[in-house]
Design an enzyme around this catalytic site. Structure first.
Site, PDB file in Angstrom:
ATOM      1  N   CYS A 129      61.664  80.094  41.012  1.00  0.00           N
ATOM      2  CA  CYS A 129      61.036  80.042  42.341  1.00  0.00           C
ATOM      3  C   CYS A 129      62.105  80.132  43.424  1.00  0.00           C
ATOM      4  O   CYS A 129      62.216  81.107  44.141  1.00  0.00           O
ATOM      5  CB  CYS A 129      60.282  78.716  42.527  1.00  0.00           C
TER       6      CYS A 129
HETATM    7  N1  SAJ Z   1      68.982  72.035  43.378  1.00  0.00           N
HETATM    8  C1  SAJ Z   1      70.209  71.672  43.920  1.00  0.00           C
HETATM    9  N2  SAJ Z   1      70.239  70.705  44.872  1.00  0.00           N
HETATM   10  C2  SAJ Z   1      69.098  70.083  45.310  1.00  0.00           C
HETATM   11  C3  SAJ Z   1      67.862  70.473  44.751  1.00  0.00           C
HETATM   12  C4  SAJ Z   1      67.820  71.447  43.784  1.00  0.00           C
HETATM   13  O1  SAJ Z   1      71.253  72.215  43.539  1.00  0.00           O
HETATM   14  O2  SAJ Z   1      69.192  69.202  46.160  1.00  0.00           O
HETATM   15  C5  SAJ Z   1      68.927  73.095  42.379  1.00  0.00           C
HETATM   16  C6  SAJ Z   1      68.307  72.642  41.079  1.00  0.00           C
HETATM   17  O3  SAJ Z   1      69.301  72.135  40.213  1.00  0.00           O
HETATM   18  C7  SAJ Z   1      67.707  73.942  40.549  1.00  0.00           C
HETATM   19  C8  SAJ Z   1      67.308  74.686  41.801  1.00  0.00           C
HETATM   20  O4  SAJ Z   1      68.080  74.104  42.871  1.00  0.00           O
HETATM   21  O5  SAJ Z   1      68.674  74.682  39.846  1.00  0.00           O
HETATM   22  C9  SAJ Z   1      65.826  74.576  42.140  1.00  0.00           C
HETATM   23  O6  SAJ Z   1      65.522  73.219  42.101  1.00  0.00           O
HETATM   24  P1  SAJ Z   1      64.145  72.629  42.710  1.00  0.00           P
HETATM   25  O7  SAJ Z   1      64.295  71.142  42.778  1.00  0.00           O
HETATM   26  O8  SAJ Z   1      63.751  73.344  43.921  1.00  0.00           O
HETATM   27  O9  SAJ Z   1      63.116  72.862  41.530  1.00  0.00           O
HETATM   28  P2  SAJ Z   1      62.175  74.082  41.212  1.00  0.00           P
HETATM   29  O10 SAJ Z   1      62.874  75.367  41.157  1.00  0.00           O
HETATM   30  O11 SAJ Z   1      61.413  73.647  40.004  1.00  0.00           O
HETATM   31  O12 SAJ Z   1      61.214  74.146  42.471  1.00  0.00           O
HETATM   32  C10 SAJ Z   1      59.899  73.708  42.341  1.00  0.00           C
HETATM   33  C11 SAJ Z   1      59.205  74.349  43.497  1.00  0.00           C
HETATM   34  N3  SAJ Z   1      57.791  74.262  43.302  1.00  0.00           N
HETATM   35  C12 SAJ Z   1      57.031  75.328  43.646  1.00  0.00           C
HETATM   36  O13 SAJ Z   1      57.513  76.381  44.036  1.00  0.00           O
HETATM   37  C13 SAJ Z   1      55.595  75.165  43.488  1.00  0.00           C
HETATM   38  C14 SAJ Z   1      59.602  73.669  44.792  1.00  0.00           C
HETATM   39  O14 SAJ Z   1      58.751  74.111  45.838  1.00  0.00           O
HETATM   40  C15 SAJ Z   1      59.465  72.179  44.654  1.00  0.00           C
HETATM   41  O15 SAJ Z   1      59.804  71.555  45.885  1.00  0.00           O
HETATM   42  C16 SAJ Z   1      60.440  71.733  43.588  1.00  0.00           C
HETATM   43  O16 SAJ Z   1      59.905  72.287  42.358  1.00  0.00           O
HETATM   44  C17 SAJ Z   1      60.513  70.222  43.454  1.00  0.00           C
HETATM   45  O17 SAJ Z   1      60.400  69.550  44.490  1.00  0.00           O
HETATM   46  O18 SAJ Z   1      60.746  69.761  42.321  1.00  0.00           O
END
Ligand code: SAJ
Length: 442
Positions: A272
Site C-alpha cells: 500500500c
Molecule cells: N513504517 C516505518 N515507520 C513508521 C511506520 C511504518 O518505517 O512509522 C514502515 C513499515 O515498517 C512498513 C511500511 O512503513 O514497511 C508501511 O507500514 P504501515 O504501518 O503503513 O503498514 P501497512 O503498509 O500495512 O499500511 C496499512 C495501511 N492500510 C490501508 O491502506 C488500508 C495504512 O493505511 C494503515 O494506516 C497502516 O496499515 C496501519 O496503520 O497499520
C-alpha cells in the site's frame, strides 16, 4: 430501477459477487454473508476458491469459523467462473493495483475485471470498485466500458468507488467497524451503493464523487509515506548532529496535540504505502503537475536500504573488517513486525546490496521460512533463499542487522551473543535489553 434495487438491498434479497477474494475481498464476503445476502467470491485463483468453498480461510484476519454459518445456510459460494457476474445484483471489485517495472500504475486487473462485468452486464446492477487507484479511474476506466456495453449509469446500472481500509493484523479495526468512504458516478449511484454497504458496514461516509473517494484513500496513505520519509530524513540529520533520533521522536510524541509519531526504519515495505502515492503522482504528471512531496518521500524511503548498508559497512570497518567476506545475518525480513508479508520489504533490497558487495548474507524470520516468488518477485535472485535453522547462532556472524522487529525474536540472546548489531528499529531498547557487543542504530 433505482427504487427496486434499493428495496432488494434493504430486504437482503440480493446476490453480491466479490471479485478478488484476497485480504480485502474475503472479509467483505464474510460481512455481506453475515448480513444475510447470498454471496459468491469470484477469483481466478482456484486454490482460494477451493478453500473458501470448503469453509477454510487462508487470510489470518478471517477465522474459518466465520465461514461456517453462511456456508451451512447455503448463502456463501465460491467460483472461478465469470458467468456468475450475470447473476449478480451487486459486484464489488477488490483486485490488485500494483506498479509496473517503471513504477507506473498497472491497471490490467481492473481492466480485465471491468471487461468481464461488461460481458455479463444486465440492468439492475450495482458495481463498486474498491481497488486503490488514481483519481478518475472509476469515471475514466470503469464507467465507459460499462456504458459501451449498454449501461445507462444512474438509471439501470449504478457505479461507485469505495476505498479499502483493511489493515492486516489490526485486532481493533475490522472491515465491519471501519468507516467506509463511498462516492458515486451520479447521486443515484451513491444512493444505491450506500444502501448496499449500510446493510453490512457500521458506518458509511458518502462523498460527492468517485474521484473524491479515490483521492481520500490516496491522501490517507500519502500522509503516511511522506511522514515516514520525514522521520527517515530526521534520522539522517540526527546521525550527523550526533543526536539520538529515537529519543527525540519519543519526547516529541509527548506533545498531546498537533503531533503524531512516525519512526525511522530500513525503508518502506508493503503493497500500500510505497505504491499508492505513486498512483497519485503518476496521475498528476499527466496533468503536467509534479507532486514533489510524494516524489521526495519516495526517493528518501527508497534510499533507506542503501543507507543501512553504509551503516553496516562503517560498523564492520570500525572493527577492521570489510563487508566482503563478512557473515551478516538479517534479523526479520517481513515488511513490518509480526506479519508474514514480504512484499516490497526493504530487507530484500538490503540483502541484494550486501551480497553485491561480497558479504555472505543469511536471514532469520519466525514468520518466513523461505523467500518465495509471491513476496520476492521484485528480487528474483533471492527467490528460494531459506531462513537459517533455529536456534539462530548469533555469535557466528560478523554483524546482525535487525530489519524487522518481530516480537517473537529473542532479543536478550541476540544482544548477548552478537558481536555487532545494526538496529534499524530500536528493537533492543524496546525489548529493554543491553548488548555486550557494538550497537549501531539508525
Ligand atoms: N513504517 C516505518 N515507520 C513508521 C511506520 C511504518 O518505517 O512509522 C514502515 C513499515 O515498517 C512498513 C511500511 O512503513 O514497511 C508501511 O507500514 P504501515 O504501518 O503503513 O503498514 P501497512 O503498509 O500495512 O499500511 C496499512 C495501511 N492500510 C490501508 O491502506 C488500508 C495504512 O493505511 C494503515 O494506516 C497502516 O496499515 C496501519 O496503520 O497499520
Amino acid at each position: 430501477m433505482q427504487r427496486s434495487i434499493i428495496e432488494k438491498f434493504k430486504r437482503k434479497d440480493a446476490h453480491v459477487v466479490v471479485v478478488g477474494i484476497g485480504y480485502v475481498g474475503l472479509p467483505l464476503v464474510v460481512e455481506f454473508a453475515r448480513a444475510g445476502f447470498r454471496v459468491t467470491g469470484y477469483d481466478k485463483d482456484p486454490s482460494k476458491v477451493t478453500e473458501l468453498a470448503a469453509g477454510r480461510s487462508y487470510i489470518a484476519d478471517v477465522p474459518s469459523s466465520d465461514l461456517q454459518g453462511p456456508l451451512k445456510e447455503g448463502r456463501l459460494f465460491a467460483t472461478t467462473d465469470p458467468t456468475v457476474l450475470g447473476t449478480a445484483d451487486a459486484v464489488i471489485v477488490c483486485v490488485p493495483t500494483p506498479l509496473n517495472k517503471t513504477k507506473d500504475p498497472d491497471m490490467r486487473f481492473i481492466a480485465s475485471a471491468t471487461q468481464e462485468i461488461a460481458q455479463h452486464l444486465h440492468p439492475g446492477l450495482c458495481v463498486v470498485l474498491e481497488s486503490t487507484s488514481y483519481p478518475g479511474t472509476t469515471r475514466e476506466v470503469v464507467a465507459p466500458r460499462l456504458q459501451a456495453a449498454g449501461a445507462k449509469l444512474g438509471e439501470d446500472v449504478f457505479v461507485a468507488f469505495s476505498p479499502e481500509r483493511v489493515d492486516p493484523g489490526n485486532e481493533k479495526w475490522k472491515t465491519r467497524n471501519t468507516p467506509k468512504v463511498l462516492g458515486g458516478i451520479t447521486e443515484a449511484c451513491l444512493e444505491v451503493a450506500k444502501t448496499l454497504y449500510e446493510q453490512a458496514i457500521d458506518r458509511v461516509v458518502p462523498v460527492s464523487s468517485t474521484d473524491a473517494a479515490e483521492m481520500v484513500k490516496l491522501l490517507e496513505n500519502t500522509f503516511r509515506a511522506v511522514n515516514i520519509g520525514l522521520v527517515n530524513e530526521v534520522a539522517m540529520m540526527c546521525k550527523r548532529l550526533g543526536i539520538d533520533t529515537w529519543e527525540v521522536i519519543e519526547a516529541a510524541a509527548t506533545k498531546p496535540f498537533g503531533f503524531m509519531p512516525f519512526f525511522p526504519g530500513p525503508g518502506l515495505g508493503g503493497h500500500c504505502i510505497p505504491i499508492d502515492p505513486l498512483y497519485l503522482s503518476w496521475k498528476l504528471r499527466t496533468l503536467k503537475y509534479q507532486a514533489r512531496f510524494i516524489d521526495l518521500a519516495d526517493s528518501i524511503n527508497s534510499g533507506m536500504p542503501d543507507h543501512v548498508a553504509v551503516l553496516v559497512a562503517d560498523a564492520l570497518n570500525e572493527q577492521g573488517k570489510a563487508v566482503k567476506g563478512s557473515r551478516i545475518l538479517i534479523s526479520g525480513v517481513a515488511y513490518k513486525r509480526d506479519i508474514s508479508d514480504l512484499r516490497e520489504s526493504p530487507a530484500l533490497e538490503l540483502i541484494e546490496h550486501l551480497r553485491r558487495r561480497g558479504a555472505d548474507v543469511s536471514f532469520d524470520d519466525p514468520f518466513i521460512p523461505v523467500l518465495d516468488e509471491h513476496g520476492a518477485d521484485t528480487h528474483p535472485s533471492l527467490i528460494g533463499m531459506k531462513a537459517v535453522t533455529a536456534p539462530v547462532a548469533y555469535d557466528g556472524y560478523d554483524a546482525v542487522v535487525i530489519v524487522t522487529d518481530h516480537a517473537r525474536t529473542d532479543y536478550a540472546r541476540l544482544a548477548k551473543e552478537s558481536k555487532l548489531i545494526i538496529d534499524t528499529r530500536n528493537a533492543l531498547k524496546k525489548a529493554g535489553v543491553t548488548a555486550t557487543g557494538l550497537v549501531v542504530r539508525l
